[in-house]
Design a protein around this motif. Structure first.
Motif, PDB file in Angstrom:
ATOM      1  N   ASN A  12       0.819  -1.211   0.000  1.00 34.05           N
ATOM      2  CA  ASN A  12       0.000   0.000   0.000  1.00 34.05           C
ATOM      3  C   ASN A  12       0.856   1.266   0.000  1.00 34.05           C
ATOM      4  N   VAL A  13       2.016   1.198   0.634  1.00 37.04           N
ATOM      5  CA  VAL A  13       2.923   2.345   0.594  1.00 37.04           C
ATOM      6  C   VAL A  13       3.413   2.594  -0.823  1.00 37.04           C
ATOM      7  N   GLU A  14       3.729   1.511  -1.533  1.00 34.55           N
ATOM      8  CA  GLU A  14       4.176   1.673  -2.925  1.00 34.55           C
ATOM      9  C   GLU A  14       3.058   2.253  -3.802  1.00 34.55           C
ATOM     10  N   LYS A  15       1.818   1.795  -3.534  1.00 36.79           N
ATOM     11  CA  LYS A  15       0.691   2.356  -4.293  1.00 36.79           C
ATOM     12  C   LYS A  15       0.534   3.847  -4.013  1.00 36.79           C
ATOM     13  N   LEU A  16       0.681   4.191  -2.734  1.00 40.93           N
ATOM     14  CA  LEU A  16       0.570   5.599  -2.366  1.00 40.93           C
ATOM     15  C   LEU A  16       1.684   6.423  -3.003  1.00 40.93           C
ATOM     16  N   LYS A  17       2.878   5.818  -3.091  1.00 45.02           N
ATOM     17  CA  LYS A  17       3.994   6.521  -3.754  1.00 45.02           C
ATOM     18  C   LYS A  17       3.692   6.706  -5.239  1.00 45.02           C
ATOM     19  N   THR A  18       3.082   5.685  -5.851  1.00 45.17           N
ATOM     20  CA  THR A  18       2.713   5.797  -7.265  1.00 45.17           C
ATOM     21  C   THR A  18       1.684   6.903  -7.473  1.00 45.17           C
ATOM     22  N   VAL A  19       0.685   6.961  -6.589  1.00 44.89           N
ATOM     23  CA  VAL A  19      -0.327   8.025  -6.687  1.00 44.89           C
ATOM     24  C   VAL A  19       0.324   9.392  -6.540  1.00 44.89           C
ATOM     25  N   SER A  20       1.269   9.512  -5.615  1.00 49.77           N
ATOM     26  CA  SER A  20       1.962  10.786  -5.413  1.00 49.77           C
ATOM     27  C   SER A  20       2.731  11.204  -6.664  1.00 49.77           C
ATOM     28  N   ASP A  21       3.427  10.225  -7.264  1.00 44.95           N
ATOM     29  CA  ASP A  21       4.178  10.544  -8.490  1.00 44.95           C
ATOM     30  C   ASP A  21       3.240  10.939  -9.637  1.00 44.95           C
ATOM     31  N   GLU A  22       2.111  10.202  -9.787  1.00 43.47           N
ATOM     32  CA  GLU A  22       1.160  10.519 -10.861  1.00 43.47           C
ATOM     33  C   GLU A  22       0.510  11.884 -10.635  1.00 43.47           C
ATOM     34  N   LEU A  23       0.235  12.164  -9.360  1.00 43.91           N
ATOM     35  CA  LEU A  23      -0.371  13.460  -9.042  1.00 43.91           C
ATOM     36  C   LEU A  23       0.591  14.594  -9.374  1.00 43.91           C
ATOM     37  N   LEU A  24       1.863  14.420  -9.068  1.00 50.36           N
ATOM     38  CA  LEU A  24       2.852  15.439  -9.403  1.00 50.36           C
ATOM     39  C   LEU A  24       2.993  15.591 -10.912  1.00 50.36           C
ATOM     40  N   ARG A  25       2.972  14.470 -11.643  1.00 48.91           N
ATOM     41  CA  ARG A  25       3.067  14.526 -13.114  1.00 48.91           C
ATOM     42  C   ARG A  25       1.834  15.222 -13.718  1.00 48.91           C
ATOM     43  N   TYR A  26       0.642  14.893 -13.169  1.00 51.58           N
ATOM     44  CA  TYR A  26      -0.579  15.508 -13.684  1.00 51.58           C
ATOM     45  C   TYR A  26      -0.596  17.017 -13.436  1.00 51.58           C
ATOM     46  N   SER A  27      -0.046  17.449 -12.312  1.00 53.71           N
ATOM     47  CA  SER A  27      -0.048  18.883 -11.996  1.00 53.71           C
ATOM     48  C   SER A  27       0.888  19.667 -12.900  1.00 53.71           C
ATOM     49  N   GLN A  28       1.870  18.989 -13.506  1.00 52.09           N
ATOM     50  CA  GLN A  28       2.850  19.687 -14.352  1.00 52.09           C
ATOM     51  C   GLN A  28       2.505  19.652 -15.837  1.00 52.09           C
ATOM     52  N   ILE A  29       1.370  19.015 -16.178  1.00 50.73           N
ATOM     53  CA  ILE A  29       1.015  18.915 -17.603  1.00 50.73           C
ATOM     54  C   ILE A  29       0.769  20.285 -18.205  1.00 50.73           C
ATOM     55  N   SER A  30      -0.003  21.119 -17.508  1.00 50.17           N
ATOM     56  CA  SER A  30      -0.414  22.398 -18.068  1.00 50.17           C
ATOM     57  C   SER A  30       0.709  23.423 -18.096  1.00 50.17           C
ATOM     58  N   ILE A  31       1.835  23.118 -17.404  1.00 49.74           N
ATOM     59  CA  ILE A  31       2.968  24.054 -17.474  1.00 49.74           C
ATOM     60  C   ILE A  31       3.551  24.058 -18.870  1.00 49.74           C
ATOM     61  N   LYS A  32       3.596  22.898 -19.514  1.00 46.93           N
ATOM     62  CA  LYS A  32       3.974  22.717 -20.919  1.00 46.93           C
ATOM     63  C   LYS A  32       5.304  23.362 -21.297  1.00 46.93           C
ATOM     64  N   PRO A  33       6.379  23.075 -20.601  1.00 49.51           N
ATOM     65  CA  PRO A  33       7.666  23.617 -21.053  1.00 49.51           C
ATOM     66  C   PRO A  33       8.108  22.983 -22.350  1.00 49.51           C
ATOM     67  N   GLU A  34       7.514  21.819 -22.695  1.00 53.92           N
ATOM     68  CA  GLU A  34       7.963  21.100 -23.879  1.00 53.92           C
ATOM     69  C   GLU A  34       7.141  21.415 -25.113  1.00 53.92           C
ATOM     70  N   MET A  35       6.165  22.350 -25.017  1.00 52.44           N
ATOM     71  CA  MET A  35       5.314  22.615 -26.171  1.00 52.44           C
ATOM     72  C   MET A  35       6.092  23.192 -27.338  1.00 52.44           C
ATOM     73  N   ASN A  36       7.235  23.813 -27.044  1.00 54.75           N
ATOM     74  CA  ASN A  36       8.060  24.356 -28.129  1.00 54.75           C
ATOM     75  C   ASN A  36       8.949  23.299 -28.766  1.00 54.75           C
ATOM     76  N   ARG A  37       8.850  22.035 -28.275  1.00 58.32           N
ATOM     77  CA  ARG A  37       9.707  20.975 -28.807  1.00 58.32           C
ATOM     78  C   ARG A  37       8.911  20.018 -29.682  1.00 58.32           C
ATOM     79  N   LYS A  38       7.891  20.512 -30.358  1.00 59.45           N
ATOM     80  CA  LYS A  38       7.129  19.665 -31.258  1.00 59.45           C
ATOM     81  C   LYS A  38       7.976  19.270 -32.454  1.00 59.45           C
ATOM     82  N   GLN A  39       7.764  18.069 -32.924  1.00 56.83           N
ATOM     83  CA  GLN A  39       8.491  17.563 -34.068  1.00 56.83           C
ATOM     84  C   GLN A  39       7.587  16.621 -34.857  1.00 56.83           C
ATOM     85  N   THR A  40       8.037  16.248 -36.020  1.00 56.98           N
ATOM     86  CA  THR A  40       7.267  15.321 -36.846  1.00 56.98           C
ATOM     87  C   THR A  40       7.437  13.903 -36.313  1.00 56.98           C
ATOM     88  N   ILE A  41       6.318  13.272 -35.976  1.00 62.77           N
ATOM     89  CA  ILE A  41       6.333  11.949 -35.361  1.00 62.77           C
ATOM     90  C   ILE A  41       5.698  10.939 -36.316  1.00 62.77           C
TER      91      ILE A  41
END
Length: 521
Positions: free
Chosen positions: A340-369
């Motif tokens: 359960n601690v590992e699950k909680l750590k995973t939730v914490s990491d996902e929550l931190l990742r989700y909070s940084q989506i809208s910052i979008k520092p990488e939006m200027n790094r678009k390329q042809t995929i």
């Protein structure tokens, strides 16, 4: 009278000089558009009403021109018909009087013997001559053509010559009486006058027809010019409105895609500018909310990270102690705590990742995929999971290239594939389709799991939402942020993700991702 009307009509409806007309029109329009800033003080309703009035005015003028032209043509026709009628009546009278004077003159010559001639014969002759002259004067007063006037004078001279010869015979004892050649000349002059007048009538009516055609052509030209002016005003109005509407549309799309950094500005009518101001207020409000959300999630993640690390260390210590003491109950409790601690750590990491989506520092790094290569790469990473559950993979993949962020696009595919593998039953099938749908890429992933209820489809992409089938199930214990992150990544590419109906005879979840090929919606 006829010449005045004719000249007036010609001047009024003379064909315009196209170059001068277009030059004047261009100058007027340039001056108008140079002062069109007044539109900013008008509302949309006022601007539409003003544009309608300005567009209708040229059409109204065209109708007035047509009505005036028809009236002038009708008046000109009536005038010419009246003149021709009077001239025809007078010419016929002149021809009749010419015949009378010839008959009287011949009778007077036949009674050339003074013993036979009665006094009233000369009086009758003089009366016929007076009527003849009166008819000629009446014809000349009708403003006939010069050639007809000359023929009238010639006819009068020939009659005068006959009269002088007849009167001279009464004075001289042996005078030369008029011969047939003199009367022949009088008849020829009369016939010439008749023919010339008929030609004059034909000429007048031909002239009237040509003037009518010229008038019609002038009316058509003016109507075309006025219609062109009307269309120019309508086009100008549409340009003003469409520009404002395009700005509103771009602003709404900007907000929808999460682009909150650039200010919103809408020009045009007052009420559309007001809408632009409200959208700018909404942008700043959303930006403040986004900043607050990011700060809150980051603070929560940081605040639980330190206690979580301590709890994890304690759980590991308990696991080690339980292993040493060989206490199965204590071992089970310690392992559950550690899990359960590992699950909680995973939730914490996902929550931190989700909070940084809208910052979008990488939006200027678009390329042809190359999405086909990226999809194949992700599928290769899931080969072990697919083999473990004996899941068959059915693919319909076409080469597609889009402009995007490699890491986010990969996370989208990984999350959808992870859910499909987790929810698919052993021995099931996962169907993947990738294609170029014209202006956008379409990716569909469908499994044979329990599916998503229709009333849950609008909520499944919300953070921490868990459907009925996921609650308490063995196959899907997650953070509840996976599809929410997918939605944010797709929105960063101005795309759309949705749950659609399964194929016929299928009940699993079918998720479609649509992203513009150029990264612009």
């Amino acid at each position: 009278m006829k010449e005045l009307i004719t000249n007036f009509v010609r001047d009024m409806f003379r064909k315009p000089d196209s170059s001068k007309l277009l030059s004047a029109l261009s100058g007027r329009l340039s001056s108008l558009f140079g002062r069109i800033k007044f539109k900013n003080s008008l509302s949309l309703k006022s601007l539409i009403l003003l544009g309608f009035v300005i567009a209708v005015i040229p059409l109204f003028l065209a109708v007035l021109y047509a009505a005036f032209g028809m009236r002038e043509t009708s008046a000109l026709g009536r005038t010419i018909n009246s003149q021709i009628f009077e001239q025809t009546k007078t010419v016929r009278l002149v021809l009749q009087k010419t015949a009378d004077i010839e008959r009287k003159a011949r009778l007077f010559i036949l009674l050339s013997d003074p013993a036979l001639r009665q006094p009233y014969e000369r009086q009758s002759y003089e009366t016929a001559r007076a009527s003849f002259k009166q008819a000629l004067d009446a014809l000349l007063k009708l403003n006939v053509a010069n050639k007809i006037a000359l023929l009238v004078n010639e006819l009068a001279e020939k009659e005068k010559l006959i009269y002088q010869q007849i009167i001279g015979s009464m004075i001289d004892s042996n005078p030369p009486l008029p011969v047939d050649e003199a009367f022949q000349g009088l008849r020829e002059a009369s016939n010439t006058l008749s023919r010339e007048f008929e030609s004059h009538v034909d000429h007048e009516f031909t002239e009237l027809r040509l003037q009518s055609e010229s008038l019609e052509q002038g009316l058509l030209t003016k109507a075309a010019v006025l219609l062109f002016i009307s269309f120019v005003f309508i086009a100008a109005l549409l340009v003003v409105l469409s520009r404002s509407l395009r700005q509103l549309d771009a602003s709404i799309r900007q907000l929808g895609s999460g682009e909150l950094e650039h200010p919103i500005s809408v020009t045009g009518p007052a009420d559309l500018r007001y809408l632009g101001d409200r959208l700018e207020w909404l942008r700043t409000h959303l930006k403040e909310l986004e900043v607050s959300k990011q700060q809150f999630m980051q603070n929560v993640a940081r605040e639980i990270e330190l206690p979580l690390a301590s709890i994890r260390e304690g759980a590991e210590h308990l696991v080690n102690e339980a292993d040493k003491e060989a206490d199965s109950a204590q071992q089970t409790l310690a392992l559950n705590l550690s899990t359960n601690v590992e699950k909680l750590k995973t939730v914490s990491d996902e929550l931190l990742r989700y909070s940084q989506i809208s910052i979008k520092p990488e939006m200027n790094r678009k390329q042809t995929i190359n999405m086909k290569d990226l999809l194949e790469s992700v599928i290769k990473d899931f080969e072990m999971s697919l083999q473990a559950k004996s899941i068959t993979l059915k693919k319909l993949v076409r080469p597609v290239e889009i402009s995007g962020i490699h890491e986010q696009l990969r996370n989208i595919i990984e999350e959808l594939m992870s859910n499909a593998v987790k929810y698919s039953p052993p021995g099931g099938e996962i169907r993947i389709m990738l294609r170029d749908a014209g202006t956008q890429m379409e990716l569909e992933i469908e499994d044979e799991g329990p599916g998503i209820e229709p009333d849950e489809r609008s909520q499944v992409f919300e953070p921490f939402f868990r459907g009925k089938d996921a609650e308490g199930g063995d196959h899907a214990e997650g953070t509840g942020l996976g599809l929410a992150i997918v939605k944010e990544y797709v929105a960063n590419h101005q795309g759309k993700v949705e749950v659609i109906d399964s194929r016929q005879d299928q009940q699993g979840a079918r998720i479609r991702v649509q992203i513009p090929l150029t990264g612009e919606a």
